[in-house]
Design a protein around this motif. Structure first.
Motif, PDB file in Angstrom:
ATOM      1  N   UNK B 436      14.550  59.433 -11.289  1.00  0.00           N
ATOM      2  CA  UNK B 436      15.055  60.153 -12.464  1.00  0.00           C
ATOM      3  C   UNK B 436      15.653  61.498 -12.091  1.00  0.00           C
ATOM      4  N   UNK B 438      17.605  62.343  -9.854  1.00  0.00           N
ATOM      5  CA  UNK B 438      19.035  62.280  -9.531  1.00  0.00           C
ATOM      6  C   UNK B 438      19.886  62.235 -10.804  1.00  0.00           C
ATOM      7  N   UNK B 439      19.224  61.983 -11.916  1.00  0.00           N
ATOM      8  CA  UNK B 439      19.951  61.755 -13.170  1.00  0.00           C
ATOM      9  C   UNK B 439      19.843  62.938 -14.125  1.00  0.00           C
ATOM     10  N   UNK B 443      23.480  64.927 -14.060  1.00  0.00           N
ATOM     11  CA  UNK B 443      23.472  63.906 -13.013  1.00  0.00           C
ATOM     12  C   UNK B 443      24.095  64.494 -11.750  1.00  0.00           C
ATOM     13  N   UNK B 444      23.764  63.919 -10.608  1.00  0.00           N
ATOM     14  CA  UNK B 444      24.187  64.542  -9.353  1.00  0.00           C
ATOM     15  C   UNK B 444      25.703  64.623  -9.180  1.00  0.00           C
ATOM     16  N   UNK B 445      26.430  63.751  -9.852  1.00  0.00           N
ATOM     17  CA  UNK B 445      27.882  63.868  -9.851  1.00  0.00           C
ATOM     18  C   UNK B 445      28.331  65.134 -10.570  1.00  0.00           C
TER      19      UNK B 445
END
Lengths: 600, 600
Positions: B436, B438-439, B443-445
C-alpha cells in the motif's frame, strides 16, 4: 469484476506467422495443425476459458477451498461444473498422444492451453496442470500396464494427478525425504509419511486422484540417490479398473495461503497407503525431473498468464478512469480530466507489460515447439539440438518469466491507484497468485543455479555457444531492416554483456564456486533479457515483412514494431548493470558471519 | 509467529554517532536530546513496540476490522489495549510541542517512533500516524482557538485524526472533488459528500475522531483553487470541550483490502455534518500539502519498516532452516544439510535487504533532522537550505523508499521458499502491507513527477545543484579512506549518471514535457541510489573512524564497512541503466493509441 479475453490474434500471429507451425507438417502430429485448425483451436479455446473459467476466478479466490472434518475438500462454487465442462470439451487431451486417448496435436498447443487457462484462473488451471506433470512421468517411466491403467483417464481429465515431493523439513533438498516405501508380497509398496504443499492434493472435481510420490525403500541410500517414485491412487482400482477401496492417504489440512485460494494445497498423510513403483528403484529423481521440467515451463507460463490478465484490466482502467491532465495540454477539454492513459508514467507501465507479455508468449510457444522438435524431429542432430536449447532455456522461462510476470502484475495493480489495493477489482489477486510462481517447482534461486551450475556446462558449453551465435546472426540480419536496426543493435549489445558474463563465470567460478552462486540470479536475468530480445526480433521481422507485402492488418504489425522498439529501449539497458553486479563477485557478499545479521 | 526486535544499536549509531544530535544543542528542543537520553528513548521505545505492538500484528491481519450494522467499527483483538498503553506511555507526544502537551523533542525521534511502530505493526501505527498528519495541518493553519480545542487531546492520543481527500471519482486529481461545504449562520459549515479510502476513519480506540476534510464552498472555483479544508469532529464538543452530540459523519463500509487489515479503511458519508474551516477559503490545498509532506516521509518510513521486519524474519529462518550444501563443500558435515545462510543467492537477498534498510534508516533520520533544521535553525539561510533539501528528498524518501521496501519484503518472503507463501509465517503480510505504501499519499508515479516536474526546478535548480555538490564533496573526501574508496568511486559515478540525467531532462523536457514524464520514475530511482550511497558514505566514515580510534564494538563497525562496500557493488550499477532508459525518451512510449492496447 476483472475481465479476461484470450489474446487470440497474438497467439495466431505467433503460431502461424512466426513459428509457421504448418511448415513442420512432416513431424508426427503436426500434419493436422494447419493454420486453419490452429485458428479454430485458438478461437474456440479462447471462448471456452473466457466464458467458463475466468468468471469463477475472483469468486474462487474469495471463497477458497474448504476441508471438512472427514478430510474431504470442497472446491469453490462453480469449479466442479467448470471442470466437468473442461473434461467434456476434451481440451485437456489436445496435445496428448492419440494411443492414450489424446488428440496428438503439437505441444505448442499444449502451451497455449496452459497459458489461456492460467490467465483465466490459475487455481483452476492447476488441477489439470498438475495432472499433466504426473502424466509426463508415467508416460516416460511407467510400465505399459501402468500407462494403460492410469493415463487414459488422467488424460481425459476424469482422474487428476499430483506431485508429492516436499516434506515439512525438506523442499529443495530432496535427499532428506523421510517418507518410507516398504515392499509388500504382492509387488506393491506400503507408503508412510507426510507430504506438504501438495497442490490439488484433495478435492471434489474428479472420481480419483493419482498421487505420484517420492519415497525411500528400506535399504535405500540416504541421499538423492535413494529416492524412488510411486503411484499411489486415492482409490484403489477394482478388477474393472474403476475406483474401489479408499487408500489410506488423507488430507490432514489445507494451507492458508497468500493466493491461489481456489486450489487446495494439502498436507497429505500416507498411512501405509498402497503404491506401485514407477521406473527403477533409487532412480526416482530422474522420473521426478521429467515431471519437473514440464512443470517448470508451465510455471513460467503462469508468470505470463497472470501478467496478461493484470495487463488487460489495467488497460481497461486506464482507458476509462479520468484523472489529471496530459502534460502536453488537455486531450479531452470537454471532460473534467483526461484519461489515465495520457500520462507517460501510466503508459510506461502499460508498455512494459505489453513488451513483456508478448515477448514471453512468443518464448513460451517457441519453447513448446522445441519440446516437440526434441522428441519428434527426424534427424537425431535436430532432436539433440532442440533438447539442448530447451534445457538451457527452461530455467530462464521459469525464473525470468515468473520474476518479471510478478513485477508486471504489481505494476498493473499500480495503474489502479488505491482501487488496485481493494480486492473487488481483482488486481490484488493477480499479484498474490503470481507470487507463488517464483517459489514453487524450484524457487527462482534454484533455477538460477540450474542455469549457471548445470545448463551452461552441458556438453562443454555447446548449447549456450549455439545460443550466442543464433542471437548474433539474427541481430546481424535484422540490422539490415531499418525498422529493426535499433532493436537489433541493442539486443546485440545485451548479448555481448551475456557473453562477457559467461566468460567471467568461466574464469571465476572454478576458483570459487560462490562466484557462480553470487551472480546466478543476475545471469539468469541477463539471459532472459537477451532471449526476449531475440523473440522480439523474430516477431519484428515477420511484422516488417507483412507491412512490406501490404498484406493488411497494418495496425497490428505497426504496433508490433513499436513495441519491439520499446523493448529494446527499456529492457536491454539492464543487461550491462546486471553484469557489473555479477562481476563484483562473492567476496563482499559472503564476508559477514550469521551473527552480523542479528538485530542488536 | 513472526518476530520483531527494534534495531536499537543501529538507531543509536545513526542518531548519536553519525547525525550527532547532541551537537545541535543550540536548537530548541535539542538541548534535552543528549546521547544518554537518546539511548534511553531508543531502548525503551524499542521494548514497548516489541512487547506491546508487534505481538498483535499477525493476529490483527487475520482478524481484520469489523463494521457493525450501526456503522461502528471494532478493531482486532488487543488493539484497544495496546492503544491505551500507547497513550498512557506518552510515546505519541515525543516530538510534539510542549505548549500543546508534547515533550518537544527533535523530529528525528518522531521519525524513530514512526519507524519502530510501523515495523512492529503498520496497521496499528497508522492510527497515530494519521493523527500526526492532521495535527500538522491544524498546527500550521488552524486558529489559536482551534489549536487549543483539538491539538492537546490529539497529541496525547486521546483523540485521533484522519485525512479526507479521496472521493470515488478522484484521488490524485483533487480539483474534481464534489463534497460540499455550505456556510451556516453560526460560522460553521454543513459538510455533505462521500469520501473513500479513509484510513482509521472509524474505530473503537479513541473517544473522538477529528476528521480533516477537503470540500468546496458553494461559489468556489471548479478546480484545485476552489478547495477548502475543514475540521469535522465525529462528536461535536460540549461546552467543556468534551465529546457530545454525534455529528452526521458515518462509516458506510470498510474496504476489503490486500493488506493493512488491522486498520479500518472507510467509506465516510458526510450528511450535513458540522465542520469549521481551517485556514483560508479556497486555499485548502496548501494546508493539505502540509499534512501530505509529513505523511509522505512517514510513508517512506513504512517502506523501511516493513523491509526491516521482513528482513529480521528471513535472517532467523536462514539461520535455522537446513537445505542443501554450501557450494564450497559442507559447512556442517555432522548435519544432514547446511543452513540456508550458506547459499550465495540467499546471502544476496539478505545483504540487499541489509544494505537497503540500514541506508534507508539513515536517510529517514537525516530527513527528520532536516525537518527540524528547516524550522528551528537560527540562521535563515540554514533554514532555507534545509527546507529546500528536504523538499527535494521527500518524493525520493516516499517513492524510492516504498518501491525498494516492497522489493525487499518480496525477497525476504522468497528466502522462506514455500513456507513464505503460507500466511502463518507472516511473510505474506509484510509483502501485502508494504504494497500500500507505494500507492497512498500520492502514488509513486506522482512522487516521481513531483520530483522531476516541481522539485528540480525550485529556485532555478539550486537545491539539486547543492545536492550534487554535497555528494561529490563527500565522495572526494571518502576516496582518501581506503576502506571507503571503492564505494566512493561508485557513488561518484552514480552521481555522474544523475547529473547527466538531470542535464538530459533540462534539454528535453522543455521541447516535450512527456520526456520528463517518461523518465520520471527512472530519475527518482537514480536519485534514490545516489542518496542511499551518500548515507552509506556517511555511516562508513564514522565506522572507519571508530575502528581507527579503537573505540571498541569492532564487529559492528566492520559490518558497517562491509555492508557499505556491498551497497556500492550491488546497488550503484543500476544508475547507468536507468539513465539509458530515460534517454530513450517518450517518443516510442507514447506512440500507440489506446486501441493498440486492446486485446484482439
Amino acid at each position: 469484476m476483472p475481465i479476461f479475453k484470450a489474446p487470440t490474434r497474438d497467439s495466431r500471429f505467433i503460431i502461424n506467422e512466426v513459428l509457421k507451425l504448418e511448415s513442420y507438417g512432416n513431424l508426427p502430429g503436426f500434419e493436422n495443425a494447419t493454420a486453419d485448425v490452429v485458428d479454430t483451436v485458438v478461437e474456440e479455446l479462447g471462448k471456452f476459458v473466457s466464458e467458463v473459467v475466468a468468471p469463477i476466478n475472483l469468486s474462487g479466490d474469495q471463497e477458497g477451498c474448504k476441508r471438512h472434518p472427514d478430510g474431504t475438500v470442497t472446491t469453490p462454487a462453480g469449479f466442479k461444473e467448470a471442470y466437468a465442462a473442461f473434461v467434456d470439451s476434451g481440451w485437456g487431451t489436445l496435445a496428448q498422444p492419440e494411443d492414450l486417448g489424446g488428440q496428438g496435436m503439437p505441444h505448442v498447443l499444449g502451451m497455449l492451453l496452459e497459458e489461456y487457462l492460467v490467465s483465466a484462473n490459475q487455481s483452476f488451471a492447476m488441477y489439470s496442470g498438475l495432472t499433466s506433470g504426473a502424466v509426463a512421468a508415467v508416460k516416460a517411466k511407467g510400465t505399459p500396464e501402468q500407462q494403460q491403467t492410469y493415463l487414459p483417464k488422467m488424460i481425459s481429465g476424469q482422474w487428476s494427478g499430483t506431485m508429492n515431493l516436499t516434506e515439512p523439513h525438506c523442499g529443495t533438498d530432496l535427499g532428506m525425504i523421510r517418507t518410507k516405501a516398504v515392499p509388500q508380497a504382492d509387488g506393491s509398496y506400503a507408503i508412510t509419511g507426510t507430504k506438504i504443499f501438495i497442490s490439488a492434493g484433495e478435492h471434489d472435481l474428479t472420481e480419483n486422484i493419482i498421487h505420484l510420490v517420492l519415497a525411500k525403500t528400506p535399504d535405500a541410500p540416504d541421499s538423492v540417490k535413494g529416492i524412488s517414485l510411486f503411484i499411489v491412487p486415492k482409490f484403489l482400482l477394482d478388477a474393472d479398473g474403476n475406483p474401489g477401496t479408499r487408500n489410506p492417504v488423507t488430507c490432514g489440512s489445507i494451507e492458508h495461503k497468500m493466493g491461489i485460494h481456489g486450489n487446495a494445497t494439502c498436507v497429505l498423510n500416507y498411512d501405509g497407503a498402497k503404491g506401485w513403483m514407477v521406473g527403477e528403484e533409487n532412480n526416482g529423481l530422474a522420473a521426478m525431473f521429467i515431471m519437473m521440467n514440464a512443470a517448470r515451463i508451465g510455471v513460467g507460463i503462469q508468470g505470463l498468464g497472470q501478467a496478461e490478465a493484470a495487463y488487460q484490466n489495467a488497460v481497461a482502467y486506464a482507458g476509462d478512469r479520468r484523472q489529471g491532465r496530459a502534460l502536453t495540454g488537455p486531450v479531452d477539454p470537454e471532460q473534467k480530466a483526461d484519461l489515465l492513459f495520457v500520462h507517460p508514467d501510466v503508459r510506461r507501465m502499460l508498455m512494459d507489460a505489453k513488451a513483456f507479455t508478448e515477448g514471453m508468449r512468443m518464448l513460451a510457444m517457441w519453447g513448446g515447439l522445441l519440446v516437440d522438435l526434441a522428441h519428434k524431429s527426424a534427424s537425431e542432430q535436430e532432436r539433440a539440438d532442440a533438447d539442448a536449447l530447451i534445457s538451457l532455456l527452461t530455467p530462464v522461462i521459469k525464473g525470468y518469466g515468473t520474476d518479471k510476470g510478478f513485477d508486471v502484475a504489481v505494476n498493473m495493480q499500480q495503474v489502479f491507484g488505491g482501487h488496485g489495493y481493494i480486492e473487488e477489482h481483482g488486481m490484488s489477486q493477480f499479484v498474490r497468485d503470481a507470487r507463488i510462481a517464483m517459489i514453487y517447482e524450484g524457487a527462482n534461486g534454484v533455477q538460477a543455479m540450474d542455469l549457471v551450475g548445470r545448463k551452461l556446462a552441458m556438453n562443454g558449453g555447446k548449447a549456450v555457444q549455439a545460443f550466442f551465435a543464433m542471437v548474433d546472426a539474427e541481430c546481424a540480419e535484422a540490422k539490415g531492416d531499418e525498422r529493426l536496426a535499433d532493436l537489433a543493435g541493442r539486443v546485440e549489445k545485451a548479448n555481448g554483456e551475456l557473453k562477457a558474463a559467461t566468460m567471467w563465470l568461466m574464469q571465476n567460478a572454478m576458483t570459487n564456486p560462490n562466484n557462480a552462486g553470487a551472480g546466478a540470479h543476475h545471469y539468469m536475468h541477463i539471459m532472459g533479457i537477451v532471449t526476449l530480445g531475440l523473440m522480439w526480433l523474430r516477431m519484428g521481422k515477420v511484422a516488417s515483412a507483412a507491412l512490406a507485402s501490404g498484406s493488411g492488418d497494418t495496425a497490428f504489425y505497426e504496433t508490433k514494431l513499436v513495441t519491439a522498439k520499446y523493448y529494446g529501449e527499456r529492457y536491454t539497458p539492464d543487461a550491462g548493470a546486471l553484469r557489473r553486479k555479477m562481476e563484483a563477485g562473492s567476496e563482499t557478499m559472503m564476508t559477514l558471519p550469521l551473527e552480523a545479521f542479528a538485530t542488536a
